[in-house]
Design an enzyme around this catalytic site. Structure first.
Site, PDB file in Angstrom:
ATOM      1  N   GLY A 129       0.815  -1.209   0.000  1.00 33.36           N
ATOM      2  CA  GLY A 129       0.000   0.000   0.000  1.00 33.36           C
ATOM      3  C   GLY A 129       0.846   1.255   0.000  1.00 33.36           C
ATOM      4  N   ASN A 130       0.226   2.373   0.235  1.00 37.61           N
ATOM      5  CA  ASN A 130       0.962   3.638   0.322  1.00 37.61           C
ATOM      6  C   ASN A 130       0.299   4.503   1.384  1.00 37.61           C
ATOM      7  OD1 ASN A 130      -1.065   5.536  -1.012  1.00 37.61           O
ATOM      8  ND2 ASN A 130      -0.852   3.925  -2.555  1.00 37.61           N
ATOM      9  N   ARG A 131       0.876   5.662   1.644  1.00 37.98           N
ATOM     10  CA  ARG A 131       0.454   6.458   2.789  1.00 37.98           C
ATOM     11  C   ARG A 131      -0.643   7.471   2.487  1.00 37.98           C
ATOM     12  NH1 ARG A 131       5.723   8.899   5.151  1.00 37.98           N
ATOM     13  NH2 ARG A 131       4.190   9.898   6.478  1.00 37.98           N
TER      14      ARG A 131
END
Ligand code: CTP
Ligand code: CA
Length: 235
Positions: free
Chosen positions: A33-35
């Protein structure tokens, strides 16, 4: 800026927005995922809705608390998890939209062979994940856009100054979008923080906006630029 709020200049306009970050499954319980929290995309959706637009929001893994202002503003929310799901949702909502604003952080790669069962250390060696490239969703939407439809991409870059502009300009052309919204990110910048600075580049590298402020101020600038582009496209 505050004085300009309260205008209903987007009445009769339909806007499709994506927000949040995609998650690419590794196994049934894990993902890459990413932030991205989705706050910026939600702020854009809310700003457009408050100016009278019908807003269709594709929310990727956005927490309920972050989504709440969009729901309160009458935004129609659809959910997506992975990039493939987001692609499908965006294609559907874009069919009805005068403008498509792709604010979501899309994973560039997905795991080639997703494990049907949870990976375990009992498998022995640490796993090697083979990644394959995801489709460029916004480029696909731009290539298939309806006549007069405005397509907007976002670019979060760690570059600064001239290099930031040069990268954004290349990215806008490569994706074939009308506008690219560029912001500087880094550790503690852009993601998960309230203050943002951004530039919006249009055709011929014209800087359509250069704003600093809250995600809401930035969202207003994006919606302004989109409103101008939609009016121009409608003639
Ligand atoms: N984007 C997309 N589909 C992808 C990757 C990105 O639609 N597979 C969109 C993002 O939603 C954003 C824009 O493209 O609006 C720019 O994303 P960015 O990650 O900056 O662009 P990339 O083409 O992936 O370039 P980079 O290699 O720098 O990550
Ligand atoms: Ca990327």
């Amino acid at each position: 800026q505050a004085l300009l709020r309260g205008r209903r200049d987007l009445a009769g306009v339909t806007v499709a927005v994506s927000a949040g970050g995609t998650r690419e499954p590794i196994d049934p319980v894990r993902y890459l995922g990413n932030r991205s929290s989705g706050r910026q995309g939600v702020a854009v959706a809310v700003a457009a809705a408050e100016r009278g637009a019908r807003v269709l929001l594709a929310a990727c893994n956005v927490e309920a608390e972050v989504l709440r202002p969009a729901e309160a503003a009458g935004v129609e929310v659809r959910r997506a998890g992975s990039a493939a799901e987001l692609s499908e949702v965006m294609r559907e909502v874009a069919e009805r939209a005068d403008a498509v604003i792709m604010a979501a952080a899309v994973a560039d790669y997905r795991v080639d062979a997703v494990s049907e069962r949870k990976l375990t250390k009992e498998d022995g060696e640490p796993p090697v994940l083979r990644l394959v490239e995801n489709e460029d969703i916004v480029a696909g939407l731009a290539a298939r856009r309806r006549p007069g439809q405005v397509v907007v991409a976002f670019a979060a870059e760690t570059a600064v100054g001239e290099e930031l502009l040069a990268r954004a300009s290349r990215k806008r052309r490569r994706k074939g979008v009308d506008l690219i919204v560029v912001n500087e990110v880094g550790w503690g910048k852009g993601f998960e923080v309230a203050e943002n600075r951004l530039l919006i580049l249009g055709a011929d590298d014209v800087v359509v906006a250069d704003v600093e402020g809250s995600k809401r101020d930035v969202a207003e600038a994006v919606v302004d630029a989109v409103g101008v582009a939609v009016s121009a496209a409608r003639g």
